[in-house]
Design a protein around this motif. Sequence first.
Motif: not given
Length: 497
Positions: A281-304
């Motif tokens: 809820a604050e600045e700097p914003g930081r976002s996280l989500r996962s994504q299936p990728a080649n049988g495993s999992e990629l985590v997307l860290a977003v922000g700044d």
Amino acid sequence: MVKDMANQMGTNYVLPGRAESYWMATTPGSNYPVLPGDIRVEVAIIGGGIVGITSAFLLKQAGISVAVIEADRIIKGVTGYTTAKITSQHNLIYNRLISELGRGQAKQYAESNQAAIEKIEYIVRSWDISCDFAHKPAYVYASSEDSAQRILDEVRAARNLGLPASFEGNVPLPFETYGSVRFSHQAQFHPRKYLCALAREIQGNGCHIFEKTRALGIEGGEPVIIKTDRGTVRAENVIQATHFPIVEKPGGSYKKLYQSMSYVLGMRIEETFPDGMFINAEEPGRSLRSQPANGSELVLAVGDGHPTGNGNPTHEHYRHLENWARSIYKVRSIDYHWSTEDVMSDDNVPIIGRLTPDSEHSYVATGFQKWGMTTGTAAAMILTDTILGRDNPWTEVYDPSRSQQVSPFAVQKEISMIEPDQGMVIEKREEKVAVYRDPQSVLYTLNPACRHMGCFVTWNDAEKTWDCPCHGSRYSARGEVIQSPAVYGLLEKKIKE
């Protein structure tokens, strides 16, 4: 490993992973033809992102002939570099929308974005599109006690608008939080897999996608004439679904748009990522989500994020984001890094509808505030209804001709939320004001333009200072210079009623 860590902490920082969007890297490129010459269709659409492709798809389903005109390749711009959250939870927005716009328009915003989630799911299921679509809860969490009350206010506001919101005290993240707004019935997907499938449905039977065809100008009338570097398209209606509109008319709202950059790391972690999508809820914003990728999992860290042209050197933003990610997870590898640029509106609401009130056949959609998967889909639904002569219940809140002035009530409410020994930059009649409330509740109102080169300062909650993001000048809470290159303090700025 020691060298890598040294690089991260110093000036020799090396950007990690491939400099490519995961969505772009894992889908084949498109190869639609250029415009072969002069043609005529019922609707011409300039721009091949989520608005352009979805609008063309919906209009073709309604029996309308369309032509999508893309200067480069479709789904390669902002849509190809998104975080790809499909959610009506747009950080802490609903309590503010109710205060500034009233419950009626806030409800339009809420309902349109929730309906967009349902529309995407309907299309995915009906056309059997393999695009990693998955339902996920979405969380906005408080990472400090100061934000806890804002979380509670947002839960009440969202529930009042009929959204699937609840308070969640135990956020499934590996660090301390102070509660969250949890939205159920949200989703995520692979945006290019989804939109490339829609594009294949558009092409043919009198409908077209033209790539490597740059629109140069639009002439109004009946028909509307779109001039390109490859020929002329005549149409009954035109939709500008570009990042910024290529044609602006007097009285338009585009002077109230600005660009914002943010950064993404696609990483693999040792831990199992929790079920959900997360943003603070604050600045700097930081976002996280996962994504299936080649049988495993990629985590997307977003922000700044920062206004375009008003940030630190690019590598510093990536370094800050990587250091944050490594502080909470055991990062095995960082496979991708990319940046994205979004169009923001001054009142935080997208611009969707007729270009101006008298532009009967010319439409625009932009200013999606980093939430383009739902607002872009909602835009396509609104524009399709309008072109087909159908009533749409959400047009008012997004009207390009709306007044974007913040009401005095909203400003006073914003000021009232500032706690003792806290600061905030607010907007009053299209002008920004830096407001500080001292421990005795005395207000100081300042011009936020740095006295060095005019960049707007931001509030540093840890040091209780106003900091310039451009060149490093710093000011005390009351506006005195405490760090150069500025040599003069911030000017006083009275708030007039």
